[in-house]
Design a protein around this motif. Structure first.
Motif, PDB file in Angstrom:
ATOM      1  N   SER A  46       0.842  -1.193   0.000  1.00  0.00           N
ATOM      2  CA  SER A  46       0.000   0.000   0.000  1.00  0.00           C
ATOM      3  C   SER A  46       0.882   1.251   0.000  1.00  0.00           C
ATOM      4  O   SER A  46       2.058   1.196   0.384  1.00  0.00           O
ATOM      5  CB  SER A  46      -0.891   0.013   1.250  1.00  0.00           C
ATOM      6  N   ARG A  48       0.681   3.539   2.074  1.00  0.00           N
ATOM      7  CA  ARG A  48       1.015   3.767   3.489  1.00  0.00           C
ATOM      8  C   ARG A  48       2.306   3.046   3.870  1.00  0.00           C
ATOM      9  O   ARG A  48       3.107   3.555   4.642  1.00  0.00           O
ATOM     10  CB  ARG A  48      -0.151   3.307   4.380  1.00  0.00           C
ATOM     11  N   GLN A  52       5.597   4.579   5.448  1.00  0.00           N
ATOM     12  CA  GLN A  52       6.152   4.030   6.687  1.00  0.00           C
ATOM     13  C   GLN A  52       7.632   3.702   6.530  1.00  0.00           C
ATOM     14  O   GLN A  52       8.448   4.024   7.384  1.00  0.00           O
ATOM     15  CB  GLN A  52       5.386   2.771   7.097  1.00  0.00           C
TER      16      GLN A  52
END
Length: 67
Positions: A46, A48, A52
């Motif tokens: 993803s 995200r 991260q």
């Protein structure tokens, strides 16, 4: 910091775990291990996860390579 991707076929997660274990046993420098589920060597599950990963790298640089 070791960042391991579970679906990485170039650097299997087991190698990351082994490397982390040996660094911990040597106890010469702080080390932590972050596992990214469903991620591969260059592709992330993803957006995200990509963020991260970059945040983890930036945090390490700021901690160990201060300006």
């Amino acid at each position: 910091r070791i960042i391991g991707a579970e679906q990485d076929w170039r650097c299997p997660i087991s190698q990351c775990e082994e490397w982390y274990t040996w660094l911990r046993r040597l106890d010469r420098a702080p080390v932590d291990f972050v596992r990214l589920p469903r991620a591969s060597h260059t592709a992330f599950a993803s957006p995200r996860q990509r963020i991260q990963r970059l945040e983890l790298i930036l945090e390490w640089i700021e901690r160990y390579c201060p300006a």
